[in-house]
Design a protein around this motif. Structure first.
Motif, PDB file in Angstrom:
ATOM      1  N   ALA A 188       0.744  -1.265   0.051  1.00 25.57           N
ATOM      2  CA  ALA A 188       0.106  -0.085   0.107  1.00 25.57           C
ATOM      3  C   ALA A 188       0.879   1.092  -0.076  1.00 25.57           C
ATOM      4  CB  ALA A 188      -0.973   0.004   1.315  1.00 25.57           C
ATOM      5  N   THR A 189       2.149   1.074  -0.027  1.00 26.02           N
ATOM      6  CA  THR A 189       3.023   2.412   0.132  1.00 26.02           C
ATOM      7  C   THR A 189       3.432   2.814  -1.311  1.00 26.02           C
ATOM      8  OG1 THR A 189       5.164   1.259  -0.031  1.00 26.02           O
ATOM      9  CG2 THR A 189       4.107   1.571   2.267  1.00 26.02           C
ATOM     10  N   ARG A 190       2.958   2.068  -2.247  1.00 24.87           N
ATOM     11  CA  ARG A 190       3.054   2.685  -3.678  1.00 24.87           C
ATOM     12  C   ARG A 190       2.351   3.828  -3.931  1.00 24.87           C
ATOM     13  NH1 ARG A 190       2.757  -2.616  -7.383  1.00 24.87           N
ATOM     14  NH2 ARG A 190       1.995  -3.555  -5.766  1.00 24.87           N
ATOM     15  N   GLY A 191       2.565   4.725  -4.678  1.00 30.56           N
ATOM     16  CA  GLY A 191       1.807   5.740  -5.060  1.00 30.56           C
ATOM     17  C   GLY A 191       0.842   5.421  -6.040  1.00 30.56           C
ATOM     18  N   ALA A 192      -0.091   6.386  -6.057  1.00 32.77           N
ATOM     19  CA  ALA A 192      -1.489   6.261  -6.957  1.00 32.77           C
ATOM     20  C   ALA A 192      -0.731   6.194  -8.506  1.00 32.77           C
ATOM     21  CB  ALA A 192      -2.248   7.250  -6.995  1.00 32.77           C
TER      22      ALA A 192
END
Length: 154
Positions: free
Chosen positions: A19-23
Motif C-alpha cells: 500500500a506504500t506505492r503511490g497512485a
C-alpha cells in the motif's frame, strides 16, 4: 456493499501487496492514469472497502518468536458479560487478535510471546485470570504462509 469492477479488484490486490506505492505507480500497473487510480482509492476508502493501511510486522525480528492460537470457552457467561471479557483481554499487549466465534469455543485469540516460557507466563498470569475464563485450548504456530484472498486481502 460496494460494486467492484475488475480494475477495483486488481487495485485491491496491489494495495494488499504494498500500500506504500503511490497512485501513479498503481495506475501504471493497472493501465489507468494517476488521477483515475487516486479517485478509485478514495472511493474505496470513503465506502469503507479499505479501512486504513497497515504495515506487515515481522514478529520474530522483534523478538516474538512464538505465536499461539488460543480457543477460550467462557465458564460463566451469565455472570460475566462478553464486554467485560473483551475489555480485559484487549488490554493484554501480547494478545494481537481477539475473535468472538461460534463453535466449541467462544473466543479465538492470537497471542505472541518471546518463547514458550514467556507464553506460559502470559497464559498463567494474564489470560487464565481474566473474568469468566473456563476452558482454554492452545495451538502453537509452526509455520505460516499468507496468501491473498479473492480480493487481495489476506
Amino acid at each position: 456493499m460496494i460494486d467492484l469492477d475488475d480494475t477495483d479488484r486488481a487495485l485491491l490486490r496491489l494495495l494488499a501487496q504494498d500500500a506504500t506505492r503511490g497512485a501513479g505507480a498503481m495506475g501504471r500497473a493497472l493501465g489507468i492514469s494517476q488521477p483515475a487510480a487516486w479517485r478509485r482509492i478514495r472511493r474505496l476508502e470513503e465506502t469503507g472497502a479499505i479501512r486504513g493501511q497497515r504495515v506487515a510486522v515481522d514478529r520474530a525480528a522483534l523478538g516474538f518468536g512464538v505465536t499461539v492460537f488460543l480457543g477460550i470457552k467462557l465458564a460463566t457467561k451469565g455472570r460475566v458479560s462478553l464486554e467485560d471479557f473483551e475489555r480485559a483481554v484487549t488490554a493484554i499487549p501480547e494478545v494481537q487478535v481477539v475473535q468472538h466465534v461460534l463453535g466449541l469455543f467462544d473466543y479465538r485469540l492470537r497471542v505472541v510471546a518471546r518463547d514458550l516460557a514467556d507464553f506460559e507466563r502470559v497464559l498463567r498470569r494474564r489470560i487464565m485470570t481474566l473474568p469468566g475464563v473456563g476452558q482454554v485450548e492452545a495451538n502453537v504456530l509452526l509455520s505460516e504462509e499468507v496468501r491473498p484472498g479473492p480480493l487481495g486481502a489476506p
